[in-house]
Design an enzyme around this catalytic site. Structure first.
Site, PDB file in Angstrom:
ATOM      1  N   CYS A 117      -4.566  -0.574 -16.096  1.00  0.00           N
ATOM      2  CA  CYS A 117      -4.507   0.539 -15.153  1.00  0.00           C
ATOM      3  C   CYS A 117      -3.833   0.132 -13.848  1.00  0.00           C
ATOM      4  O   CYS A 117      -3.966   0.807 -12.852  1.00  0.00           O
ATOM      5  CB  CYS A 117      -5.898   1.112 -14.884  1.00  0.00           C
ATOM      6  SG  CYS A 117      -6.987  -0.011 -14.014  1.00  0.00           S
TER       7      CYS A 117
ATOM      8  N   HIS B 125       0.824  -1.200   0.000  1.00  0.00           N
ATOM      9  CA  HIS B 125       0.000   0.000   0.000  1.00  0.00           C
ATOM     10  C   HIS B 125       0.862   1.255   0.000  1.00  0.00           C
ATOM     11  O   HIS B 125       0.669   2.170  -0.802  1.00  0.00           O
ATOM     12  CB  HIS B 125      -0.907  -0.047   1.245  1.00  0.00           C
ATOM     13  CG  HIS B 125      -1.798   1.141   1.397  1.00  0.00           C
ATOM     14  ND1 HIS B 125      -1.488   2.198   2.211  1.00  0.00           N
ATOM     15  CD2 HIS B 125      -2.975   1.431   0.820  1.00  0.00           C
ATOM     16  CE1 HIS B 125      -2.451   3.101   2.130  1.00  0.00           C
ATOM     17  NE2 HIS B 125      -3.374   2.654   1.290  1.00  0.00           N
TER      18      HIS B 125
END
Lengths: 847, 847
Positions: free
Chosen positions: B794, B422
């Site tokens: 993406c 993350h």
């Protein structure tokens, strides 16, 4: 008296040669024709085909006067549904149509006012219900009933028989299309477009002037619907119609009975004729039939016959007996028993109608039923098991630490989770009844209590019963029915094995599961998950020592202590399976599953291992994962700490070498790249070499891969080059293909299925389009790279008939499923093989 | 003086027409031939081809006497490496080979004893090192040096020049194959089988009798290696050899300089000749070269020329200038700059050699460098940001709650996680330097301190510097170099856009990211993750109200308060992107990510929301998931609580309708079945209708699907029927294809890559074989079902040149990547287009 009438289009007089077809006229019409061909005394009957009935439902009309003309003047008729299969049900039959004030008067004179009144009232009651949904009450007061009908329906009750018949036909046609009727028959397996035919039959009144001979009606069958064994079952009631005998007071027994008079003794000729008819049905229609018969003026008529309603146990015995009597081929006997229905005989059930207060409801995740003391922790379950007490383990959801407690429990209940949750999977493997996702319950393990959905509080130790078929939780004990695995079961399954062309193994982790698997005819163990072996308390402690090992020496010491117990596990499994293949999956779960999940547990563990609580906490925290399913487990662990797999391989090989007649299969879990296989394979080969050298015996083994990641399926070609078998773990593969954790999916999956977002729960029924695509790709690529690679499915889906169908088509060698599913899989595989040979699954009786 | 010799096989005298090839003889040999062709005064040179050198390395021999014969009697020679590319390096050059006692004596007479001694000692030193790894010390004491050599090596120093040359050639050949040399050149991009050629060149001594003319050596180049702008750089040193001038005392400046004498003034003709040679190189060899030259007896020789060493910034300017000067085509200028190198100019860097105490080391997860105050919580980072103070946020690992703090930080450091954690993903998106997996650090947020790997304790607020290029953590502040985006950068990228044939968009969640993306030339937003918008404190509170809503009315009220802020977000994004497409992903993360993860946080939240702490705890516990990655998120949330997507769609449409010139793209995350798309699409269409009606303006939008589950890729055909675009989210797709959580993979992935289990980190470099296969399948099936469907990538891989190569081949329309990656992607795409047009990426200079 009657001559062949001119019937309207769509209506056909049933004669031995009339063009009656099940697809057009329904099963009842066809069956009546067959009875007529066999020479049974069936009253004159006209069949209306489904197209005509559909036309009536949409407001069309038919010349009912012409239909009635077929029966001659002043004849009363009955109207019954005739759908494609008897089991689909249909609107209730209507008797005595054609009754009106004029005929009432005539009949009163002939059979007596009382009886005429009963017939008339019966018709009015049926007519009012089917035509207008009006309940005309129970008293046989004709004027009051007609007034009630007119008041409710707004028009007078018709006197014209043709109008009556038209109304009844239209009413029954419309009833077939009602939403609840559709749902009901869909639940019984009817297709969406199931059609209804109707039969109009001349009434044989069953009531009359005793002076002219006996009148009455009854029902007879020649096998016991519960056991399938020969037994004459039924009743006969004088001066009655239809199935009144089954409810009515004063009915005769059929066979001589100390409790009262019997048809056999009172009307021996009728009884002998019925026996003859039963034998005819059995041998010529090749089925055990229930016959509805009526006497009129002493003459016997057969109004209808349907296949005997039967339990699965009875269905098994009936099919086997018909085949051993040479009436049907063995393959047809196999075809006649539905695989999924076998689950009904493999488990205890709550006795039908047993009652009991339902205190919760969830998802039926594993069949069976159990009664026991409520326990809220795995430790309590274990303690209860040790005392020999049955208990029901209730958890919010289960974790691997609970497995030992689950082994000791008689049933498992969880508040969360779906059909593929940990609890459900383990319970099915253990053959324990299990209900999951009982969201209405709430637990307070600290207080030792469970609050039911109705607010009632149950304390630990109170008795509850779990219904794994119905997903129900019941307070207290209710009577259960024991499973019966009789000779018929064994015979049918042996016939199934003769035709089946795909292997069936079992997923077994423990000796008791392996024994069940062997008893149920598994050809081997397709998946032995070794991690469950480490949850026994003594082993768990050593396992934790291994996890907390400070250095390779410490770790080696801990593993050396695990070696003999692992070897003993495998020795026992190999002995039980007696030379049949055993496929052992190397350790799969992340290490943190072996640690306690709460602070107290960690403190206790630290004390037991003589390590600092802080260090234990830190290590446990370091092992925690955000997404354990996608973490440090399977072969990743095997590569990071290769000593674990070394130890397991040694335990397997030493056990196999000692046993002698076994070729163990070693399976690497969670592979996603070929090189993972190469690395593990090299070390395992080294272990095998050294066991061979040390024990001085030959030792063969097979090394394979569990295909659980989409990538392993996509790269099956290169992986197969390094693996002699590929076993597709459809549980994890489904999780990863959908991006859906089975532990978390319970929260929305049922609403997803209900909304039609997913056609089925993909954990319950193999997703042919997505997961299946990966299986096809994997099988095709694996086979291409290594033509002799063994392909199998070892997920929860393995025992599912649809999955077996899929697996056969995709060229898999075997499926592996929970032990209790093995018979289902064997039978399902046989069905498929019969289907593909062109044998019909529902071989028609005599045309 | 010399006549064409008979050289041994594998040795070629370099003449304008000799068959010298880079593949056979190396870049240096070829370059020397080109200089000779241009008429530069290059001393006689013989090239040994790579096959011969390889043969020598394996113990073969070559007739060195014949080689030396090519140079005439008594000539000293230098030996230099000539590998395929200058950048790959090679063994150090050896000068003055052929020196022995006899020649020493002769030279002493000719140039003086001191100088002869220096030449001799220099040779002995080089010889001893390359042949025997012996260090003969720094003092020019020949007998002592020879004795040291003999003592260490066990045999006397050879006097025979042919033996000397044979030894040196063999030593240099062997040095090429040493493991460290292999590693070093692999790090510089050399292939495993990179070969070495050698050149043997007649020595131009550079030392001599001043009476005969000037002697000396120097180096010159005509551009600044740091800026790429024209500037004459170098030094010249009288009576020196090789590159001594660069180190030596008393060297001349090249151009007139107030600090001391300059070549330009002292030897103007030499300077003019060198300038002429530089221009020849630039225009005919089409490159900025650094020239190594030597004067002997006043005559100028060019011994060697190599491309100027340059920073990325200089490389950009040199390429652009060569093209604007008409020397190379624009496409070749584009080809000459490596896409990944652009990252060097897009971010601050630590000034080379800046030093500083390294206190930790981790994985370089996002480039750049930053200095700031150590903060240990997102709240502190936010507070620092509010005060305008730079801070470095250090966390064990980051969670979505930290995002706001990350926005406020100058750099991110985590103890756990890998390049796709993350922290890394967000940092790259924000263009912040980031180091992850710095496992040597330990944090105590409660005490507000961090313990470094060396035990040193740093308190919150102390200054640290983060090196996102090198993965280093440094105590205190060190000097940084600012990024420079100059006109050359803009020019080169505009040329790249002219040839590129695949779109490049950016992943942007915030206006500031969108501004960066626009500045870097993104053609639109390919992925706007709306969840980050809800972590602003005021919105988070409303979001939590929504989560804790008791009934649909409460929920609707909370959503109504979120609507205007969402609309404002989109209004701003649309304005920044000024009509370029913006693809907005509907809410994706599970709801529990919006709740505090600790007990105190939950208590505070409960107080803020005026709900009972117990209720808050229960709800939070009920939302917790075993595997959040595979849980109740994405479209599953959108279907369970459709009001959320309704609100988002309304915000998007109202903002778009107000803006007027935008066709927003609405993307549904985590789809695994077509019906999910249908359900969401129907509701979104209804929202669009009502916004159109209310606002009275036309409104167009496109609805698409984020393909993140393997199943969505496999079922892309039916999904594409319901979606006008498919955007492949390669992060999640990689996680699910491998069964590998990026948050948990850090623990073993680096060791996996090191062991070669995985060739690369699949989160860093797209896994072409597995994930790529799903992309190909998805693209092919999607396109088949809907030929005009827009296909894109993406994920984090979007900006990776290999992924772009893959995407072009698979027929994707665009890639989307972090804003800072946009220039890299634009340039990489251009490279690929040029390659496919047959244009070489390393267009050769004049043959």
């Amino acid at each position: 008296m009657q001559h062949d009438p001119v019937l309207p289009p769509g209506a056909t007089l049933i004669t031995p040669t009339a063009p009656i077809r099940i697809a057009a006229h329904g099963a009842r019409a066809k069956c009546l024709q067959r009875l007529i061909r066999l020479g049974l005394p069936v009253p004159r009957t006209v069949a209306l085909d489904a197209a005509t009935v559909a036309m009536l439902a949409e407001g069309g009309t038919i010349d009912t006067r012409a239909v009635l003309a077929a029966f001659g003047p002043d004849t009363l008729v009955s109207i019954r549904p005739s759908s494609g299969q008897h089991e689909w049900g249909g609107p209730a039959s209507v008797l005595n149509a054609g009754m009106n004030d004029a005929r009432h008067a005539v009949l009163s004179g002939r059979i007596g006012a009382d009886k005429a009144l009963r017939l008339h009232a019966r018709f009015i009651r049926s007519y009012a219900m089917v035509v207008a949904g009006v309940d005309c009450g129970g008293a046989d007061d004709i004027p009051a009933m007609l007034a009630a009908f007119e008041a409710a329906h707004g028009r007078p009750f018709p006197q014209d028989p043709a109008v009556q018949l038209a109304d009844v036909l239209r009413g029954m046609a419309a009833a077939w299309n009602a939403p609840t009727a559709r749902l009901l028959r869909a639940a019984r397996g009817a297709p969406d477009d199931a059609a209804l035919g109707l039969v109009v039959q001349q009434m044989v009144l069953g009531v009359g002037d005793p002076a002219l001979g006996e009148d009455g009606a009854g029902v007879i069958q020649f096998v016991d619907g519960e056991t399938g064994r020969p037994r004459i079952v039924g009743r006969y009631l004088s001066q009655s119609q239809g199935r009144d005998a089954l409810q009515g007071q004063g009915a005769l027994y059929l066979t001589s009975d100390p409790r009262g008079p019997a048809l056999q003794d009172v009307y021996p000729q009728v009884f002998m004729d019925l026996q003859h008819y039963g034998t005819l049905c059995r041998t010529r229609l090749r089925e055990e039939m229930q016959i509805e018969f009526t006497l009129q003026d002493g003459a016997l008529y057969v109004l209808d016959a349907v296949g005997v309603q039967r339990s699965t146990r009875a269905a098994l015995r009936i099919a086997v007996t018909l085949a051993t009597d040479g009436i049907i081929p063995e393959a047809e006997a196999v075809s006649r028993v539905q695989p999924r229905a076998l689950l009904n005989v493999l488990h205890r059930r709550i006795r039908p109608g047993a009652g009991g207060a339902e205190i919760g409801r969830g998802i039926a995740a594993s069949p069976g039923a159990a009664t026991g003391a409520l326990v809220l922790t795995a430790a309590d379950a274990h303690a209860a098991g040790a005392r020999g007490e049955a208990c029901i383990l209730v958890r919010s959801e289960t974790v691997p630490e609970d497995v030992l407690g689950m082994h000791a429990a008689a049933g498992i209940l969880t508040v969360r989770g779906g059909v593929s949750s940990h609890a459900a999977v383990i319970a099915r493997g253990l053959g324990l009844p299990c209900v999951v996702g009982a969201a209405g319950l709430s637990l307070d393990a600290g207080q030792g209590l469970m609050v039911a959905s109705d607010g009632r509080v149950l304390h630990s130790g109170q008795t509850v019963t779990l219904d794994g078929h119905g997903g129900r939780v019941i307070a207290g004990a209710v009577p259960l029915v024991e499973p019966m695995l009789d000779d018929a079961f064994a015979t049918l399954l042996s016939w199934a094995d003769e035709v089946r062309d795909i292997g069936v193994r079992a997923n077994c982790d423990t000796p008791s599961e392996a024994q069940t698997a062997a008893r149920f005819g598994a050809e081997g163990i397709g998946l032995c998950r070794t991690e469950h072996m480490f949850f026994e308390p003594d082993r768990l402690a050593v396992m934790r020592e291994m996890i907390f090992a400070e250095d390779p020496q410490d770790r080696a010491r801990a593993l050396a202590r695990l070696l003999p117990v692992q070897r003993a596990d495998f020795t026992e499994l190999f002995a039980i399976m007696a030379g049949r293949p055993v496929c052992i999956r190397l350790l799969d779960p992340p290490l943190h599953e072996f640690l306690p999940s709460d602070a107290d547990g960690i403190a206790a563990m630290a004390a037991a291992l003589h390590i600092a609580p802080d260090a234990a906490r830190r290590r446990a925290a370091a092992l925690a994962e955000a997404n354990p399913m996608l973490g440090m487990r399977g072969v990743r662990l095997g590569i990071a700490i290769p000593e674990i797999y070394d130890m397991q391989a040694r335990a397997i090989f030493e056990a196999a070498a000692a046993q002698g007649d076994v070729v163990p299969e070693v399976m690497i879990p969670l592979v996603s790249a070929r090189r993972e296989v190469d690395l593990v394979a090299a070390r395992i080969a080294a272990v095998a070499r050294s066991v061979r050298d040390e024990m001085g015996v030959p030792l063969e083994y097979r090394l394979g891969v569990m295909v659980e990641t989409p990538r392993a399926a996509l790269r099956a070609d290169e992986i197969a080059e390094a693996a002699s078998f590929l076993s597709f773990g459809t549980n994890d593969l489904t999780q990863m293909t959908y991006g859906l954790s089975r532990d978390d999916a319970g929260r929305f999956l049922s609403s997803y299925v209900a909304q039609g977002v997913f056609a089925d729960d993909p954990f319950l029924r193999l997703d042919m389009d997505g997961v299946g695509e990966l299986l096809r790709i994997g099988a095709e690529r694996g086979r291409r790279a290594r033509p002799d690679v063994t392909l199998s499915i070892c997920g929860e889906h393995g025992g599912d008939p649809d999955s077996i169908d899929f697996s056969r088509a995709a060229g898999f060698d075997y499926v592996s499923c929970s032990p209790f599913r093995v018979p289902v899989a064997r039978l399902a595989a046989a069905h498929l093989a019969i289907r593909d040979r062109g044998g019909s699954l529902t071989a028609p009786p005599e045309r």
